[in-house]
Design an enzyme around this catalytic site. Structure first.
Site, PDB file in Angstrom:
ATOM      1  N   HIS A  34       0.529  -2.288  10.076  1.00 55.97           N
ATOM      2  CA  HIS A  34       0.527  -2.614   8.650  1.00 55.97           C
ATOM      3  C   HIS A  34       0.946  -1.341   7.914  1.00 55.97           C
ATOM      4  O   HIS A  34       0.231  -0.334   7.924  1.00 55.97           O
ATOM      5  CB  HIS A  34      -0.885  -3.047   8.224  1.00 55.97           C
ATOM      6  CG  HIS A  34      -1.011  -3.446   6.788  1.00 55.97           C
ATOM      7  ND1 HIS A  34      -0.601  -4.668   6.313  1.00 55.97           N
ATOM      8  CD2 HIS A  34      -1.534  -2.783   5.718  1.00 55.97           C
ATOM      9  CE1 HIS A  34      -0.856  -4.751   5.006  1.00 55.97           C
ATOM     10  NE2 HIS A  34      -1.416  -3.616   4.630  1.00 55.97           N
ATOM     11  N   SER A  85       3.445  -5.915   8.957  1.00 55.56           N
ATOM     12  CA  SER A  85       3.236  -6.301   7.560  1.00 55.56           C
ATOM     13  C   SER A  85       3.369  -5.059   6.693  1.00 55.56           C
ATOM     14  O   SER A  85       3.294  -3.929   7.188  1.00 55.56           O
ATOM     15  CB  SER A  85       1.853  -6.953   7.384  1.00 55.56           C
ATOM     16  OG  SER A  85       0.840  -6.169   7.992  1.00 55.56           O
ATOM     17  N   GLU A 141       2.450  -3.216   2.754  1.00 55.19           N
ATOM     18  CA  GLU A 141       1.569  -3.257   1.582  1.00 55.19           C
ATOM     19  C   GLU A 141       2.215  -2.605   0.364  1.00 55.19           C
ATOM     20  O   GLU A 141       2.865  -1.576   0.466  1.00 55.19           O
ATOM     21  CB  GLU A 141       0.264  -2.526   1.920  1.00 55.19           C
ATOM     22  CG  GLU A 141      -0.773  -2.571   0.806  1.00 55.19           C
ATOM     23  CD  GLU A 141      -2.119  -2.100   1.297  1.00 55.19           C
ATOM     24  OE1 GLU A 141      -2.639  -2.694   2.270  1.00 55.19           O
ATOM     25  OE2 GLU A 141      -2.656  -1.136   0.717  1.00 55.19           O
ATOM     26  N   PHE A 143      -4.842  11.918  -0.732  1.00 54.58           N
ATOM     27  CA  PHE A 143      -5.231  10.580  -0.261  1.00 54.58           C
ATOM     28  C   PHE A 143      -6.257  10.679   0.871  1.00 54.58           C
ATOM     29  O   PHE A 143      -7.241   9.945   0.899  1.00 54.58           O
ATOM     30  CB  PHE A 143      -4.007   9.816   0.272  1.00 54.58           C
ATOM     31  CG  PHE A 143      -3.095   9.283  -0.792  1.00 54.58           C
ATOM     32  CD1 PHE A 143      -3.511   9.139  -2.103  1.00 54.58           C
ATOM     33  CD2 PHE A 143      -1.805   8.893  -0.469  1.00 54.58           C
ATOM     34  CE1 PHE A 143      -2.667   8.646  -3.082  1.00 54.58           C
ATOM     35  CE2 PHE A 143      -0.941   8.389  -1.431  1.00 54.58           C
ATOM     36  CZ  PHE A 143      -1.383   8.272  -2.738  1.00 54.58           C
ATOM     37  N   ASP A 195     -13.802  -0.097  -4.494  1.00 53.35           N
ATOM     38  CA  ASP A 195     -14.472   1.078  -5.080  1.00 53.35           C
ATOM     39  C   ASP A 195     -14.870   0.768  -6.516  1.00 53.35           C
ATOM     40  O   ASP A 195     -14.116   0.133  -7.242  1.00 53.35           O
ATOM     41  CB  ASP A 195     -13.532   2.281  -5.072  1.00 53.35           C
ATOM     42  CG  ASP A 195     -13.102   2.635  -3.657  1.00 53.35           C
ATOM     43  OD1 ASP A 195     -13.977   2.676  -2.780  1.00 53.35           O
ATOM     44  OD2 ASP A 195     -11.895   2.842  -3.443  1.00 53.35           O
TER      45      ASP A 195
END
Length: 277
Positions: free
Chosen positions: A257, A7, A9, A207, A100
């Site tokens: 993913h 998959s 994102e 990140f 968040d």
């Protein structure tokens, strides 16, 4: 062993130019025939409309799509309204997260944890949605302890999660250790490994510091040694992440993913390497 699921994102674009770029990237990534595309949801629901618009567009192109939904800062009534919207568009899959709290935001909302969100979705919609939740092989950065984090994950599963997607990581042993621990608790839902291609060292550091993902020291040192040589960073990153994916799949990970960052090239390069292997 079942065929692994793949998959991809995206994040919802903020500008018309960003939307056009995403359409181009998505058309290329669709050729890889992923099981579904997921679309993230901003802090406190700040990209709510953008998330829905992007998902509806993907569905209209004939692909399965899953919006992310976070509960932090939200009321039950607002989440109920979003779920009704999702259902009205025929959306059958979603990714349920705590999310968040945006800076300067007031309270945490009526649902404090992802497990409470999953429970609420099930109470409101029954089995309508296939629900994915987050998993943290290297422990959630805000968890009090690894044991506490594992119990939080177990609560999400008990609340009705169908599957999980991990935070990205570069240490396959962390994933396998996490899977051993979940099995000991009797958890048997698929836990798909989240994969972040390496294309930009500075961005990756930022990140990773934010989300608590560890970059192994040897990878960090090697990336730093390339300086501004982006071609070498990308080539080395592709080797590292390909080997990680191969090890995960060989070790029984049910799928991968890919965090595409709305770009087609890094995920496609990885995919082609894995297919060739």
């Amino acid at each position: 062993m079942a065929t692994p699921d793949f998959s991809i994102e995206f994040f919802p674009p903020k500008t018309p130019e960003g939307a056009d770029k995403l359409r181009v990237a998505r058309a290329k990534l669709a050729l890889l025939q992923p099981k579904y595309f997921s679309v993230t949801f901003g802090a406190g629901g700040s990209t709510q409309q953008g998330t829905l618009d992007t998902v509806v567009e993907i569905l209209g192109e004939g692909h399965e799509a899953a919006p992310h939904l976070s509960c932090v800062g939200a009321s039950r009534a607002s989440i109920r309204a979003i779920l009704k919207q999702f259902q009205s568009h025929g959306i059958k899959r979603l990714v349920a997260l705590r999310g968040d709290l945006p800076s300067g935001y007031g309270g945490a909302g009526e649902l404090r944890y992802a497990s409470e969100l999953v429970e609420f979705i099930r109470a409101e919609t029954g089995d309508w949605f296939h629900i994915e939740v987050a998993a943290y092989p290297e422990v959630h950065p805000q968890a009090r302890s690894p044991q506490d984090d594992l119990q939080n994950f177990a609560r999400k599963v008990q609340a009705g999660a169908n599957a999980a997607i991990t935070q990205y990581f570069y240490n396959a042993d962390a994933y396998f250790a996490f899977m051993d621990q979940t099995r000991k608790l009797g958890i048997d839902i698929p836990v798909v490994a989240g994969i972040m291609p390496i294309t930009n060292y500075t961005q990756l550091l930022r990140f990773s510091d934010m989300c608590g993902a560890e970059i192994p020291r040897w990878v960090r040192l090697k990336l730093a040694s390339f300086g501004d040589d982006s071609a070498s960073i990308k080539a080395f990153g592709l080797d590292v992440v390909t080997q990680l994916c191969e090890r995960l799949l060989a070790g029984g990970a049910p799928g991968l993913h890919f965090y595409s960052m709305n770009q087609a090239v890094p995920t496609t390069a990885l995919w082609e390497r894995l297919k060739a292997g």
